[in-house]
Design an enzyme around this catalytic site. Sequence first.
Site, PDB file in Angstrom:
ATOM      1  N   CYS C 148      37.556 -32.050 -16.215  1.00 49.27           N
ATOM      2  CA  CYS C 148      37.191 -30.632 -16.291  1.00 49.27           C
ATOM      3  C   CYS C 148      38.242 -29.706 -15.687  1.00 49.27           C
ATOM      4  O   CYS C 148      38.067 -28.491 -15.674  1.00 49.27           O
ATOM      5  CB  CYS C 148      35.841 -30.421 -15.615  1.00 49.27           C
ATOM      6  SG  CYS C 148      34.635 -31.613 -16.211  1.00 49.27           S
ATOM      7  N   HIS C 277      33.911 -23.031 -10.027  1.00 46.40           N
ATOM      8  CA  HIS C 277      33.594 -24.028 -11.064  1.00 46.40           C
ATOM      9  C   HIS C 277      32.091 -23.992 -11.300  1.00 46.40           C
ATOM     10  O   HIS C 277      31.642 -23.912 -12.435  1.00 46.40           O
ATOM     11  CB  HIS C 277      34.048 -25.408 -10.586  1.00 46.40           C
ATOM     12  CG  HIS C 277      33.936 -26.499 -11.597  1.00 46.40           C
ATOM     13  ND1 HIS C 277      34.524 -26.432 -12.850  1.00 46.40           N
ATOM     14  CD2 HIS C 277      33.317 -27.707 -11.564  1.00 46.40           C
ATOM     15  CE1 HIS C 277      34.271 -27.545 -13.519  1.00 46.40           C
ATOM     16  NE2 HIS C 277      33.528 -28.335 -12.766  1.00 46.40           N
ATOM     17  N   HIS C 312      28.885 -25.684 -19.431  1.00 47.55           N
ATOM     18  CA  HIS C 312      30.088 -26.370 -18.952  1.00 47.55           C
ATOM     19  C   HIS C 312      30.873 -26.815 -20.177  1.00 47.55           C
ATOM     20  O   HIS C 312      30.444 -27.720 -20.904  1.00 47.55           O
ATOM     21  CB  HIS C 312      29.700 -27.582 -18.110  1.00 47.55           C
ATOM     22  CG  HIS C 312      30.851 -28.198 -17.382  1.00 47.55           C
ATOM     23  ND1 HIS C 312      32.175 -27.893 -17.656  1.00 47.55           N
ATOM     24  CD2 HIS C 312      30.892 -29.112 -16.376  1.00 47.55           C
ATOM     25  CE1 HIS C 312      32.960 -28.574 -16.855  1.00 47.55           C
ATOM     26  NE2 HIS C 312      32.207 -29.332 -16.067  1.00 47.55           N
TER      27      HIS C 312
END
Lengths: 85, 195, 383
Positions: C148, C277, C312
């Site tokens: 990620c 995040h 996400h």
Amino acid sequence: MQISTHELKSKIIESLKLQDITPEQIDDDAPLFGTGLGLDSIDALELVVLLEKEYGIVIKDIEEGRPAFRSVRTLADFIAVKRPQ
Amino acid sequence: MSEISVIATSTATAADLPTARLGQRFGRLDLQSQLALLAVASLNINFDELARDRIGICLAASAGSLSTDVNFWNGRNGVGGPSPTLFAYTLPSAAVGEVAIHFRLTGPNLCFVGDNKIILSEAADMLRRGEADACVCIFCEAVTPECGQIISVPPTATARAFFLKNDSEGTGTLAEFDRDIKALSAIIFPTQSAG
Amino acid sequence: MREPEVVIAGCGVICAVGCGVEPLLAALQNNAIGLRASEKFNEARFQSNIVGAASRSFDIDDPAWFLAVEALQQACIAAGKTLATIPAERIGLVLSTTKANIEALERVSDNRSCSDEAKRHLRADLFAADLAAAHGALGPVQTASVACVSGLVAISQGAKLIQRGAADAVLVVGVDCLSEFVVSGFTALKALDPQGCSPFDRDRCGLSPGEAGAALVLMRADLFAQPAIAIRAFGGSNDANHLTGPSRDGSGLALAIRAALHAVKMSPAEIDFVHAHGTGTGYNDAMESLALKTIFGDACPPVSGSKGMLGHTLGAAGVLETICCVLAMQHNFLPGTPRLLNAAEGTPPDLVREPRPGIRLENVLKLNTGFGGMNGALILSHV
């Protein structure tokens, strides 16, 4: 019906692909997670799969399994109680 | 102008895996992570002599994580459903993570999909910019037969590792950083097989 | 990072709140929620069907190409006049993706129709090569796949290519698609919030998958006339702790932030805003809060996260969320944190729930973390 901890330890070793360890080397009452055998959160999920695959026990909520996963002995006791007859 | 030196190089193949002794959890790693970890271990670097947060890792995976992706997808209908363990390895950077965890390397990481040419030049740039003082470079080719069939690539299972260091007395220097790893290791370490 | 300065010449995006930068700006200013219930994932074998889907058909065999091209075309048009003056051999491309066109694996497995091109784009490096060829980028091409953190690494790599003279402009494109592969994988890890993610919330319990194509045109600052936003620095590190769980004390992420600040000789006090995040999992948001406390002490700047809006988006996240930062900097506002209701204990003191207009953001810190212990910190500034 009680299951043998030796058999359970063999299945754990096989399911988690542990190397260089025999069932005899795993203490029945030693912690499985953190210290002791040092299993982690992914292993916990694999143990849930093991319970379903080998003993037909379905755990809906991982919190339900937490006390059972403390040691080989608590897991064996859990299986004896929960497995479908 | 400081030199960037190649301190060590190594190769790992599928044939080396059964005798690998890299801890109790080695069996859980996917093929790519096992090859990468074994290749790095075979560099025989004593990381204790270096600051762990100044050691980078730079990896290129020729087929990304596709071999493990195929394993995960093919296994999804088994009892218990898709494997949580396999899913965790459906990333080429999982191999970087395993190397970092095993050797406790907390420096910068780079991970690419594609051929090996990139990793030496990027690692050298990392060192020149002062982001790290040393870098573990790994080129992985982990293509299982099932994966190879889907992407039309011959099956292969190898990893090559290099350890690069800034300003040091290594056994070889990198004058150009775009060279192919196989050619480079043949030049720098001619006694090792080009395999 | 050293001279020359690298600036953002254009952006493009397709995501859960729409196609284009204007819809994204409107969504950010209105704290919109792009997460929705999806019929595709409305089955018992998926832990949640709340996802951030882009507006696209799920019947196409190459969704990764579709999303990437849409974003790239927007970005290239936005950078239009200046980009056109740069020779093709001086334009590079960096792709950021975790799964490329994984749709093709699902189709091939099921013997469903799948074109050769869709299958080819299973291989992220070939996907990148095709994107470069289709968009006139004959310079260096790289494919970053760092979980990620891929997006931030790709942006950093693009900047490095320009700074060492390998290119004068770099197209950076991040893409990942919603798929059964990914949703069933996160289900296996029991990592999804069945109600949709709530970043930094005391009742948070998991993430929401999303998809996006997001692109930036990076350019040498001296080639770009207007006032612009520059990529100042990137810092990366590894927790070296666990494959899917971050280091409990946030020290790895703190290391990455420190490295970024050090690279550009900036002190924490100069950061005006942190875009987190913020996945909504128990571990991530707690760890991130600790890292911010380590770096900023009691003087943490405002913090917000956009995953309650967008989901996400994995390999696209770093690029998409950087574009969120760019829009905030261009339009002088602090984005909010959609779906955050009650901040958990230990979260940053100024966690921005609702957008705040009229605030100039000079320097912004963008954070991402990923499986395998990856940490990334990017600093953006007005120039």
